[in-house]
Design a protein around this motif. Structure first.
Motif, PDB file in Angstrom:
ATOM      1  N   LEU A  28       6.221  -5.119 -16.920  1.00 56.38           N
ATOM      2  CA  LEU A  28       6.933  -4.023 -16.255  1.00 56.38           C
ATOM      3  C   LEU A  28       6.557  -2.676 -16.865  1.00 56.38           C
ATOM      4  CD1 LEU A  28      10.549  -5.391 -15.621  1.00 56.38           C
ATOM      5  CD2 LEU A  28       8.592  -5.328 -14.071  1.00 56.38           C
ATOM      6  N   GLN A  29       6.383  -2.627 -18.173  1.00 56.62           N
ATOM      7  CA  GLN A  29       5.941  -1.390 -18.812  1.00 56.62           C
ATOM      8  C   GLN A  29       4.576  -0.960 -18.286  1.00 56.62           C
ATOM      9  OE1 GLN A  29       6.130  -2.550 -22.982  1.00 56.62           O
ATOM     10  NE2 GLN A  29       7.882  -1.216 -23.316  1.00 56.62           N
ATOM     11  N   SER A  30       3.671  -1.912 -18.157  1.00 63.18           N
ATOM     12  CA  SER A  30       2.329  -1.557 -17.700  1.00 63.18           C
ATOM     13  C   SER A  30       2.342  -1.149 -16.230  1.00 63.18           C
ATOM     14  CB  SER A  30       1.350  -2.714 -17.929  1.00 63.18           C
ATOM     15  OG  SER A  30       1.645  -3.828 -17.107  1.00 63.18           O
ATOM     16  N   ILE A  31       3.214  -1.766 -15.429  1.00 63.38           N
ATOM     17  CA  ILE A  31       3.329  -1.366 -14.023  1.00 63.38           C
ATOM     18  C   ILE A  31       3.925   0.030 -13.924  1.00 63.38           C
ATOM     19  CG2 ILE A  31       4.528  -1.858 -11.856  1.00 63.38           C
ATOM     20  CD1 ILE A  31       4.251  -4.867 -12.567  1.00 63.38           C
ATOM     21  N   ALA A  32       4.977   0.295 -14.687  1.00 62.33           N
ATOM     22  CA  ALA A  32       5.565   1.636 -14.691  1.00 62.33           C
ATOM     23  C   ALA A  32       4.539   2.681 -15.131  1.00 62.33           C
ATOM     24  CB  ALA A  32       6.781   1.672 -15.619  1.00 62.33           C
ATOM     25  N   SER A  33       3.814   2.378 -16.193  1.00 59.19           N
ATOM     26  CA  SER A  33       2.816   3.326 -16.704  1.00 59.19           C
ATOM     27  C   SER A  33       1.725   3.595 -15.672  1.00 59.19           C
ATOM     28  CB  SER A  33       2.185   2.771 -17.983  1.00 59.19           C
ATOM     29  OG  SER A  33       3.152   2.567 -18.987  1.00 59.19           O
ATOM     30  N   SER A  34       1.268   2.537 -15.009  1.00 59.07           N
ATOM     31  CA  SER A  34       0.209   2.687 -14.007  1.00 59.07           C
ATOM     32  C   SER A  34       0.716   3.436 -12.786  1.00 59.07           C
ATOM     33  CB  SER A  34      -0.325   1.309 -13.601  1.00 59.07           C
ATOM     34  OG  SER A  34      -0.906   0.655 -14.713  1.00 59.07           O
ATOM     35  N   ALA A  35       1.966   3.182 -12.396  1.00 63.53           N
ATOM     36  CA  ALA A  35       2.540   3.890 -11.256  1.00 63.53           C
ATOM     37  C   ALA A  35       2.675   5.378 -11.548  1.00 63.53           C
ATOM     38  CB  ALA A  35       3.900   3.291 -10.898  1.00 63.53           C
ATOM     39  N   ILE A  36       3.085   5.711 -12.764  1.00 66.83           N
ATOM     40  CA  ILE A  36       3.204   7.119 -13.155  1.00 66.83           C
ATOM     41  C   ILE A  36       1.828   7.777 -13.174  1.00 66.83           C
ATOM     42  CG2 ILE A  36       3.793   8.640 -15.091  1.00 66.83           C
ATOM     43  CD1 ILE A  36       6.063   6.544 -15.715  1.00 66.83           C
ATOM     44  N   LEU A  37       0.827   7.069 -13.704  1.00 64.51           N
ATOM     45  CA  LEU A  37      -0.528   7.605 -13.727  1.00 64.51           C
ATOM     46  C   LEU A  37      -1.059   7.781 -12.309  1.00 64.51           C
ATOM     47  CD1 LEU A  37      -3.046   8.478 -15.278  1.00 64.51           C
ATOM     48  CD2 LEU A  37      -3.715   6.064 -15.427  1.00 64.51           C
ATOM     49  N   ALA A  38      -0.821   6.793 -11.452  1.00 65.82           N
ATOM     50  CA  ALA A  38      -1.272   6.894 -10.059  1.00 65.82           C
ATOM     51  C   ALA A  38      -0.627   8.086  -9.372  1.00 65.82           C
ATOM     52  CB  ALA A  38      -0.940   5.600  -9.314  1.00 65.82           C
ATOM     53  N   GLU A 129     -14.418   6.571  -8.504  1.00 63.37           N
ATOM     54  CA  GLU A 129     -13.427   6.437  -7.432  1.00 63.37           C
ATOM     55  C   GLU A 129     -12.258   5.539  -7.802  1.00 63.37           C
ATOM     56  OE1 GLU A 129     -15.652   4.962  -4.153  1.00 63.37           O
ATOM     57  OE2 GLU A 129     -16.313   6.964  -3.527  1.00 63.37           O
ATOM     58  N   SER A 130     -12.460   4.628  -8.745  1.00 66.02           N
ATOM     59  CA  SER A 130     -11.390   3.684  -9.074  1.00 66.02           C
ATOM     60  C   SER A 130     -11.286   3.491 -10.571  1.00 66.02           C
ATOM     61  CB  SER A 130     -11.614   2.339  -8.373  1.00 66.02           C
ATOM     62  OG  SER A 130     -12.843   1.767  -8.750  1.00 66.02           O
ATOM     63  N   LEU A 131     -10.078   3.137 -10.993  1.00 65.29           N
ATOM     64  CA  LEU A 131      -9.762   2.872 -12.394  1.00 65.29           C
ATOM     65  C   LEU A 131      -9.159   1.475 -12.459  1.00 65.29           C
ATOM     66  CD1 LEU A 131      -9.228   3.679 -15.373  1.00 65.29           C
ATOM     67  CD2 LEU A 131      -7.138   4.814 -14.584  1.00 65.29           C
ATOM     68  N   VAL A 132      -9.746   0.599 -13.266  1.00 63.54           N
ATOM     69  CA  VAL A 132      -9.266  -0.775 -13.420  1.00 63.54           C
ATOM     70  C   VAL A 132      -8.710  -0.917 -14.836  1.00 63.54           C
ATOM     71  CG1 VAL A 132      -9.877  -3.218 -13.392  1.00 63.54           C
ATOM     72  CG2 VAL A 132     -10.957  -1.642 -11.765  1.00 63.54           C
ATOM     73  N   ILE A 133      -7.461  -1.362 -14.928  1.00 68.02           N
ATOM     74  CA  ILE A 133      -6.764  -1.436 -16.211  1.00 68.02           C
ATOM     75  C   ILE A 133      -6.227  -2.847 -16.420  1.00 68.02           C
ATOM     76  CG2 ILE A 133      -4.874  -0.517 -17.610  1.00 68.02           C
ATOM     77  CD1 ILE A 133      -4.897   1.963 -15.770  1.00 68.02           C
ATOM     78  N   ALA A 134      -6.437  -3.407 -17.605  1.00 68.33           N
ATOM     79  CA  ALA A 134      -5.767  -4.631 -18.036  1.00 68.33           C
ATOM     80  C   ALA A 134      -4.864  -4.243 -19.199  1.00 68.33           C
ATOM     81  CB  ALA A 134      -6.774  -5.696 -18.456  1.00 68.33           C
ATOM     82  N   ALA A 135      -3.552  -4.381 -19.013  1.00 71.86           N
ATOM     83  CA  ALA A 135      -2.637  -3.839 -20.022  1.00 71.86           C
ATOM     84  C   ALA A 135      -1.368  -4.666 -20.103  1.00 71.86           C
ATOM     85  CB  ALA A 135      -2.288  -2.387 -19.688  1.00 71.86           C
ATOM     86  N   GLY A 136      -0.806  -4.727 -21.300  1.00 75.42           N
ATOM     87  CA  GLY A 136       0.465  -5.399 -21.526  1.00 75.42           C
ATOM     88  C   GLY A 136       1.416  -4.514 -22.291  1.00 75.42           C
ATOM     89  N   GLY A 137       1.537  -3.261 -21.891  1.00 75.97           N
ATOM     90  CA  GLY A 137       2.414  -2.320 -22.575  1.00 75.97           C
ATOM     91  C   GLY A 137       2.403  -0.995 -21.852  1.00 75.97           C
ATOM     92  N   LYS A 138       2.917   0.021 -22.509  1.00 72.39           N
ATOM     93  CA  LYS A 138       3.059   1.316 -21.851  1.00 72.39           C
ATOM     94  C   LYS A 138       2.005   2.306 -22.338  1.00 72.39           C
ATOM     95  CE  LYS A 138       6.802   2.794 -24.986  1.00 72.39           C
ATOM     96  NZ  LYS A 138       6.862   1.591 -25.822  1.00 72.39           N
ATOM     97  N   PHE A 139       1.681   3.267 -21.456  1.00 72.15           N
ATOM     98  CA  PHE A 139       0.690   4.299 -21.772  1.00 72.15           C
ATOM     99  C   PHE A 139       0.929   5.485 -20.857  1.00 72.15           C
ATOM    100  CE2 PHE A 139      -0.950   1.045 -18.957  1.00 72.15           C
ATOM    101  CZ  PHE A 139      -1.409   1.763 -17.855  1.00 72.15           C
ATOM    102  N   PHE A 140       0.550   6.659 -21.314  1.00 74.49           N
ATOM    103  CA  PHE A 140       0.825   7.890 -20.583  1.00 74.49           C
ATOM    104  C   PHE A 140      -0.266   8.902 -20.872  1.00 74.49           C
ATOM    105  CE2 PHE A 140       3.146  12.050 -20.301  1.00 74.49           C
ATOM    106  CZ  PHE A 140       3.387  12.016 -18.922  1.00 74.49           C
ATOM    107  N   LEU A 141      -0.720   9.565 -19.823  1.00 76.52           N
ATOM    108  CA  LEU A 141      -1.727  10.622 -19.964  1.00 76.52           C
ATOM    109  C   LEU A 141      -1.015  11.965 -19.905  1.00 76.52           C
ATOM    110  CD1 LEU A 141      -4.798  11.236 -20.130  1.00 76.52           C
ATOM    111  CD2 LEU A 141      -4.762  11.442 -17.629  1.00 76.52           C
ATOM    112  N   PRO A 142      -0.749  12.575 -21.053  1.00 74.73           N
ATOM    113  CA  PRO A 142      -0.007  13.845 -21.055  1.00 74.73           C
ATOM    114  C   PRO A 142      -0.900  15.007 -20.669  1.00 74.73           C
ATOM    115  CG  PRO A 142      -0.586  13.249 -23.298  1.00 74.73           C
ATOM    116  CD  PRO A 142      -1.088  12.129 -22.413  1.00 74.73           C
TER     117      PRO A 142
END
Length: 336
Positions: A28-38, A129-142
């Motif tokens: 869920l953290q990685s989905i939230a992080s990816s959704a925020i980045l998207a 054009e695309s970003l592929v991420i494999a993640a099991g935690g949170k991340f943020f691009l400030p």
């Protein structure tokens, strides 16, 4: 979601594919992080959820039908649309010029470690054009130049907003709603001993924190979540002795490797996220993320590990390793 201006990276990334890893809250953290980045990049998010030992169920057992229909791809669909499978994502950060793709998997370093390199990669490859991420935690691009305290606070706020909108699978949401129906506002205690014993606080610290949380909030109802029925039941008795009113979801399924454990874990997580304040072990990302979801993280109490207990557990682990070393490796390091 609170809009945050997208960083001017000169790139045209319009699609993000996430392979979430590890346990349910890590995912869920990685989905939230990816959704925020998207959202920041104006990109479309896709999620390729694949079961593994600590999350042995499909996305449909965890996430709502609506979310799955909008965002979840099968491994075959992910390969068809992105040309990627989870094993294809190399460690750390890389560029696939042929597919106009940036790939990121932080693994032992974590994805946050690679946010500045990712910024540079996107700026240096404007045709990606695309970003592929494999993640099991949170991340943020400030934003470039934002200090850590500012972006951490911003990131927590954005995750809170994401979790407020996110619907989990219908049986999970229904069970959580039934348990709080007609109930007065409550505080919550989360206990994690099985895999965090060396990071747990003393019992006295937990009791004092609960007493303080009840006094400051003027609430007496306490939701108790734990990673074993024994810990839950023992603390239920202790909390009654403090003059408070404990309750729980009454789960009996705690084995994370078994289908059905996701229901128990995520019902607890939803309930923790509805508390007015939480008392939890500081090293537990499960409870920390629930505190963020609740919107009451600042009023909650994150308890550090008791130094003596941490040292004792580690000493026992070292002693056990030394005791079994000959059997595992042979005397003087020569395997049998």
């Amino acid at each position: 979601m609170t809009r945050v201006e997208a960083p001017d990276l000169g790139c045209i990334v319009r699609r993000i594919l996430l392979f979430p890893l590890s346990g349910y809250i890590n995912r869920l953290q990685s989905i939230a992080s990816s959704a925020i980045l998207a959202d920041r990049l104006g990109a479309q998010l896709s999620v390729c959820w694949q079961p593994e030992a600590v999350a042995p169920v499909p996305a449909s057992a965890v996430l709502s039908e609506e979310f799955c229909a909008s965002h979840v791809l099968s491994p075959e669909q992910a390969h068809d649309q992105f040309g990627a499978r989870r094993p294809d994502v190399p460690q750390y950060l890389s560029i696939d010029d042929a597919r106009r793709q940036i790939l990121l998997a932080g693994y032992d370093r974590g994805e946050q470690h690679f946010m500045e390199p990712l910024r540079s990669a996107m700026a240096g490859h404007p045709d990606a054009e695309s970003l592929v991420i494999a993640a099991g935690g949170k991340f943020f691009l400030p934003d470039d130049g934002t200090d850590e305290a500012q972006w951490q606070e911003q990131f927590r706020s954005l995750r809170h907003e994401f979790y407020a909108r996110l619907r989990l699978a219908a049986p999970i949401e229904a069970a959580a709603a039934e348990l709080v129906d007609g109930r007065q506002p409550f505080i919550a205690l989360h206990l994690r001993y099985t895999d965090r014993a060396h990071q747990s606080p003393s019992d006295r610290a937990v009791r004092e924190a609960l007493t303080r949380a009840a006094r400051d909030s003027e609430l007496t109802s306490v939701f108790v979540a734990a990673d074993s029925p024994r810990a839950r039941d023992e603390w239920t008795t202790t909390i009654r002795g403090l003059g408070l009113d404990p309750w729980s979801a009454g789960h009996t399924q705690f084995d994370r490797s078994t289908a059905g454990s996701e229901h128990a874990a995520l019902v607890d997580w939803r309930l923790l996220g509805r508390a007015q304040r939480l008392v939890y072990f500081a090293e537990s990302s499960f409870a920390e993320e629930a505190a963020v979801a609740s919107g009451h993280r600042d009023e909650s109490i994150a308890l550090p590990a008791e130094a003596f207990r941490s040292a004792l557990v580690r000493a026992r682990a070292y002693a056990e390793a030394a005791r079994t070393y000959p059997r595992r490796h042979g005397w003087l390091g020569r395997p049998h």
